[in-house]
Scaffold this motif. Structure first.
Motif: not given
Length: 431
Positions: A116-117, A120, A136, A140, A338, A342, A351, A354
């Motif tokens: 998941s990271n 991003v 983005s 997400n 989100f 970003i 990263s 987040v």
């Protein structure tokens, strides 16, 4: 819709969705199995908690490492490793081996959180800055959409196949995601820029966390985004996911079909919320200027809908309508915040920031889910929902009061005139 036919977006979105779908299918199927065998919402919540707590370790210890890596390569190898760990589950499906199964879930969750990271980080390595801003919010959305569809399928699948089939499906999903990521062509300029910016960021984990926390603390848009994302995954998502597990049985007696029904409507609402937001945002209806008003209005509406669910306990149609609108509102808040996070975070630290947000959010998510489940077991569904609503209102009011106080303090500091220093007698005479 043509803008979403971008090669890298389609490949990375599908890889993300398939990987998450397999993961959540296994998780939700196992939770349904545990609840069916034990009748305890608390044991079911422990499974979710093991999955969510893993985000704490990656968010605090692994995100800084991910910021310095090529996201494409990292995503390929992480998905392959997750497939191998998942297959270990085949030896621990017996209910008596629950403790070992939870440990495997935790190990899988560590890899899933790292994926998941890395996803991003991919947002600033695969696309131009304009494309990152466009993609983005939708990118997400793969997480809640995959979770909702997996819930709908997972509620039924154990009626027709053995649990080991679900394990194989999850492992294959990880491998398919790795294959799709291999086809992605990163934006070379953004990739080179991202890697160069991260060269001097080889800090220890604690320093990296402090740096990410400092970025959040100094930026009001990022701080607000973190608060509302954490709120959406704790006071709302963690509790209604636990609620979905039990209310079809408690209120309606529909069992697995009722659970699947709620998860299906959740997936529809997630899609609707994502594209409603994109429609409004692209037409400047939702902007940075009115973000606070939108957050408050949607949060108040969601809270009112949550409050209505116990009242609609005897009417499944009204309850599903309230639930669907609540999820839609939550998705609007989620994708907007989100995107804001970003957009305002430096590429070299995206990263890490987040990851810290994820560590906070999902650790608290595990706590909320466990406490909420215990409340349902001991206090009953309705009373637990009302207590959760009271807590939600208190959190939102407290946060907005704090923001207002800080905004007033900054405004006062800007308007107070700076007093000129007084001259010494000698300086006056010489003047």
């Amino acid at each position: 819709m043509r803008v979403y036919l971008h090669r890298n977006f389609l490949l990375s979105f599908l890889a993300s969705f398939i990987s998450l779908f397999g993961t959540k299918l296994l998780m939700i199927s196992y939770v349904a199995y545990v609840f069916k065998e034990s009748g305890s919402a608390t044991l079911a919540a422990i499974v979710f908690a093991a999955d969510w707590v893993a985000n704490l370790f990656i968010g605090l210890l692994g995100a800084q490492y991910i910021d310095r890596k090529n996201a494409k390569q990292l995503l390929i190898w992480l998905n392959v490793a997750a497939a191998a760990i998942t297959l270990l589950f085949l030896g621990f499906t017996d209910p008596d081996l629950f403790v070992y199964a939870v440990l495997i879930i935790f190990a899988r969750a560590l890899l899933k959180s790292a994926v998941s990271n890395a996803r991003v980080k991919a947002l600033v390595q695969f696309f131009t800055k304009k494309e990152t801003d466009t993609f983005s919010p939708v990118f997400n959305a793969s997480f809640p959409l995959a979770m909702a569809l997996a819930g709908a399928v997972g509620a039924f699948i154990l009626e027709f196949v053995d649990f080991s089939v679900v394990v194989w499906v999850d492992a294959v999903a990880f491998l398919v995601a790795a294959g799709l990521m291999a086809l992605v062509r990163p934006n070379q300029a953004r990739l080179a820029e991202s890697m160069k910016m991260a060269e001097g960021e080889s800090k220890g984990s604690l320093q990296g966390v402090r740096s990410a926390f400092g970025i959040i603390k100094r930026s009001e848009p990022i701080a607000s985004a973190v608060f509302y994302i954490v709120l959406s995954v704790t006071a709302f998502q963690a509790t209604y996911e636990s609620l979905i597990t039990v209310i079809p049985k408690v209120w309606y007696g529909y069992g697995e079909s009722g659970t699947a029904l709620f998860f299906t409507f959740e997936s529809i609402s997630v899609i609707a919320g994502t594209f409603v937001y994109q429609y409004l945002n692209r037409r400047k209806v939702i902007t940075d200027a009115n973000s606070r008003t939108v957050n408050l209005a949607v949060a108040v509406a969601m809270t009112a809908l949550y409050l209505a669910m116990p009242v609609f306990g005897n009417n499944i149609f009204l309850c599903i309508a309230a639930f669907s609108l609540m999820v839609l509102g939550g998705e609007v808040i989620w994708v907007h915040q989100f995107k804001e996070m970003i957009a305002h975070t430096p590429d070299a630290k995206v990263s890490s920031v987040v990851g810290l947000q994820t560590a906070i959010g999902y650790s608290l998510m595990a706590v909320f889910a466990f406490v909420f489940a215990r409340g349902m077991d001991s206090l009953g569904v309705d009373r637990t929902v009302y207590l959760n609503i009271a807590l939600t209102v208190a959190l939102i009011a407290g946060w907005e009061f704090l923001r207002r106080g800080r905004r007033t303090a900054r405004s006062t500091a800007r308007t107070v005139p700076t007093r000129a220093p007084e001259l010494a007698p000698e300086e006056v005479r010489s003047a």
